[in-house]
Design a protein around this motif. Sequence first.
Motif, mmCIF file in Angstrom:
data_model
loop_
_atom_site.group_PDB
_atom_site.id
_atom_site.type_symbol
_atom_site.label_atom_id
_atom_site.label_comp_id
_atom_site.label_asym_id
_atom_site.label_seq_id
_atom_site.Cartn_x
_atom_site.Cartn_y
_atom_site.Cartn_z
ATOM 1 N N ALA A 195 0.837 -1.207 0.000
ATOM 2 C CA ALA A 195 0.000 0.000 0.000
ATOM 3 C C ALA A 195 0.871 1.256 0.000
ATOM 4 C CB ALA A 195 -0.926 -0.005 1.220
ATOM 5 N N LEU A 196 1.959 1.242 0.770
ATOM 6 C CA LEU A 196 2.879 2.380 0.777
ATOM 7 C C LEU A 196 3.498 2.578 -0.600
ATOM 8 C CD1 LEU A 196 4.558 4.595 2.140
ATOM 9 C CD2 LEU A 196 6.185 2.812 2.858
ATOM 10 N N LEU A 197 3.888 1.492 -1.256
ATOM 11 C CA LEU A 197 4.482 1.610 -2.585
ATOM 12 C C LEU A 197 3.498 2.247 -3.562
ATOM 13 C CD1 LEU A 197 6.683 1.200 -4.639
ATOM 14 C CD2 LEU A 197 6.021 -1.206 -4.831
ATOM 15 N N LYS A 198 2.241 1.888 -3.475
ATOM 16 C CA LYS A 198 1.235 2.513 -4.343
ATOM 17 C C LYS A 198 1.176 4.016 -4.099
ATOM 18 C CE LYS A 198 -1.687 -1.641 -4.669
ATOM 19 N NZ LYS A 198 -2.990 -2.248 -4.296
ATOM 20 N N SER A 199 1.229 4.405 -2.844
ATOM 21 C CA SER A 199 1.209 5.844 -2.520
ATOM 22 C C SER A 199 2.464 6.545 -3.029
ATOM 23 C CB SER A 199 1.084 6.039 -1.006
ATOM 24 O OG SER A 199 -0.139 5.528 -0.525
ATOM 25 N N LEU A 200 3.606 5.890 -2.906
ATOM 26 C CA LEU A 200 4.859 6.469 -3.398
ATOM 27 C C LEU A 200 4.810 6.679 -4.907
ATOM 28 C CD1 LEU A 200 7.430 4.370 -1.317
ATOM 29 C CD2 LEU A 200 6.975 6.817 -1.058
ATOM 30 N N ILE A 201 4.271 5.696 -5.628
ATOM 31 C CA ILE A 201 4.146 5.810 -7.086
ATOM 32 C C ILE A 201 3.290 7.015 -7.452
ATOM 33 C CG2 ILE A 201 3.100 4.720 -9.120
ATOM 34 C CD1 ILE A 201 3.947 2.007 -7.870
ATOM 35 N N GLU A 202 2.223 7.227 -6.718
ATOM 36 C CA GLU A 202 1.262 8.276 -7.063
ATOM 37 C C GLU A 202 1.652 9.643 -6.495
ATOM 38 O OE1 GLU A 202 -2.632 6.746 -6.124
ATOM 39 O OE2 GLU A 202 -2.601 5.440 -7.902
ATOM 40 N N THR A 203 2.853 9.704 -5.920
ATOM 41 C CA THR A 203 3.382 10.968 -5.398
ATOM 42 C C THR A 203 4.685 11.273 -6.126
ATOM 43 O OG1 THR A 203 2.448 10.413 -3.227
ATOM 44 C CG2 THR A 203 4.072 12.203 -3.310
ATOM 45 N N PRO A 204 4.682 12.173 -7.105
ATOM 46 C CA PRO A 204 5.900 12.441 -7.894
ATOM 47 C C PRO A 204 7.095 12.751 -6.999
ATOM 48 C CG PRO A 204 4.024 13.503 -8.926
ATOM 49 C CD PRO A 204 3.538 12.960 -7.599
ATOM 50 N N SER A 205 8.230 12.131 -7.320
ATOM 51 C CA SER A 205 9.437 12.305 -6.498
ATOM 52 C C SER A 205 10.667 12.289 -7.396
ATOM 53 C CB SER A 205 9.527 11.200 -5.441
ATOM 54 O OG SER A 205 9.504 9.917 -6.049
ATOM 55 N N LEU A 206 10.666 13.164 -8.406
ATOM 56 C CA LEU A 206 11.838 13.269 -9.257
ATOM 57 C C LEU A 206 13.041 13.650 -8.404
ATOM 58 C CD1 LEU A 206 10.316 15.158 -12.326
ATOM 59 C CD2 LEU A 206 10.420 12.703 -11.895
ATOM 60 N N GLY A 229 -0.940 -9.447 -11.858
ATOM 61 C CA GLY A 229 0.050 -9.679 -10.815
ATOM 62 C C GLY A 229 1.184 -8.676 -10.788
ATOM 63 N N LYS A 230 1.113 -7.661 -11.654
ATOM 64 C CA LYS A 230 2.155 -6.642 -11.732
ATOM 65 C C LYS A 230 1.643 -5.329 -11.160
ATOM 66 C CE LYS A 230 3.780 -8.557 -16.162
ATOM 67 N NZ LYS A 230 3.918 -8.256 -17.620
ATOM 68 N N LEU A 231 2.513 -4.627 -10.456
ATOM 69 C CA LEU A 231 2.217 -3.270 -9.995
ATOM 70 C C LEU A 231 3.003 -2.305 -10.874
ATOM 71 C CD1 LEU A 231 1.104 -1.106 -8.121
ATOM 72 C CD2 LEU A 231 2.875 -1.715 -6.450
ATOM 73 N N PHE A 232 2.265 -1.560 -11.714
ATOM 74 C CA PHE A 232 2.886 -0.625 -12.644
ATOM 75 C C PHE A 232 3.018 0.757 -11.995
ATOM 76 C CE2 PHE A 232 1.087 -3.837 -15.411
ATOM 77 C CZ PHE A 232 1.998 -3.948 -16.443
ATOM 78 N N GLY A 233 4.008 1.530 -12.463
ATOM 79 C CA GLY A 233 4.160 2.908 -12.034
ATOM 80 C C GLY A 233 5.623 3.299 -11.942
ATOM 81 N N LEU A 234 5.897 4.577 -12.141
ATOM 82 C CA LEU A 234 7.261 5.085 -12.083
ATOM 83 C C LEU A 234 7.857 4.865 -10.702
ATOM 84 C CD1 LEU A 234 9.505 6.716 -13.563
ATOM 85 C CD2 LEU A 234 8.461 8.797 -12.621
ATOM 86 N N GLY A 235 9.014 4.228 -10.655
ATOM 87 C CA GLY A 235 9.674 3.960 -9.391
ATOM 88 C C GLY A 235 9.225 2.688 -8.709
ATOM 89 N N SER A 236 8.308 1.949 -9.321
ATOM 90 C CA SER A 236 7.835 0.704 -8.699
ATOM 91 C C SER A 236 8.959 -0.304 -8.566
ATOM 92 C CB SER A 236 6.689 0.106 -9.531
ATOM 93 O OG SER A 236 7.109 -0.116 -10.884
ATOM 94 N N ASN A 237 9.765 -0.417 -9.612
ATOM 95 C CA ASN A 237 10.869 -1.377 -9.648
ATOM 96 C C ASN A 237 12.166 -0.755 -9.142
ATOM 97 O OD1 ASN A 237 11.974 -4.067 -10.952
ATOM 98 N ND2 ASN A 237 13.260 -2.440 -11.803
#
Length: 357
Positions: A13-24, A94-102
């Motif tokens: 759940a934290l990772l989902k929040s991190l993805i949806e919060t831009p952190s360049l 089964g994949k969690l997509f998003g910038l910074g997920s991996n």
Amino acid sequence: MKTIKTLTQEAIALLKSLIETPSLSSQEDKTALLIENWFSQNNIPFFRENNNVWAYAKHFDKAKPTLLLNSHHDTVKPNQGYTNNPFEAIVKDGKLFGLGSNDAGGCLVSLLATFVCFYAQENLSHNIVIVASAEEESSGENGLNSVLKHLPEIDCAIVGEPTLMQLAIAEKGLLVLDVIVKGTASHAAHTNEDNAIYKALDIIKWFKNYKFEKISDVLGPVKMTVTQFNAGSQHNVVPAECHLVIDIRVNDCYTNEEILKTVQKHTNAEIKPRTMHLKASSIPISHSLVQAGMALGRKTYGSPTLSDQSVLSCQSVKLGPGETLRSHSANEFIFITEIEEGIDLYIKILNAFLIVL
């Protein structure tokens, strides 16, 4: 005490929040707040400087050696190949997509969950400190390197980067050189024996052909690559200067200073290193941290890519869920099962490494 299953669910759940919060890189202030909230929700005191957030396990003892857990929460800019919204956490197949997920969100949240698991344990052989660092992608001034002065001496470290949970026991350093080859400016119609471009060709040839003698058992040879070339402004003018950029991946047999001296010795040019602190790193295969991973079937290898290991002076291993080939790619993703496996393996490795006294 939370169960591993609960910690894993909260980490995802934290990772989902991190993805949806831009952190360049260098703009991670909002994800730093999310990490602060994670510590607060788990009743763990924390520290913050700039966008780096860190915490110590509860029973810190100055007489004991210290293990560092580290991963970063900044990202690169999304590339133009994205078809998904890079700032939307999408779960599909089964994949969690998003910038910074991996790279390296999955590693970070897995280490945070692991840290919570060990936070209150007593009588461990090592102290534990965890740092969620900023500016890793840009090797910035306000990243992990800036935090080290606040920490106790670090004896060894796990740096969370996507390695498919295999053990990267060595990592190449990076030395970037700006090379200025000087000549004499002239009209193209006149004879000029001091043409900066022609002189640069000989220097480029040297970079292409020179072989450093020492070859690492894990990292192989030093690799030098000319990546940029710039000279001239119009067709009939021989330029006074030619500018080159050289990318050098340094193995663990040499220091960056030794590489620089060799380049200076063999090239008739002005050499300006952009940075000297991104050094190669390694840990012996006999180290108990590596042995703990190997006992769980983890393989060892040498990594050609750079991480926050480069600013550490202690022995360290790079280890984390996800796959490095997905890093910086369009529609970046991590498998949910990789995070589950990552947390499980981190905990098992630390259970074997942190001997109860």
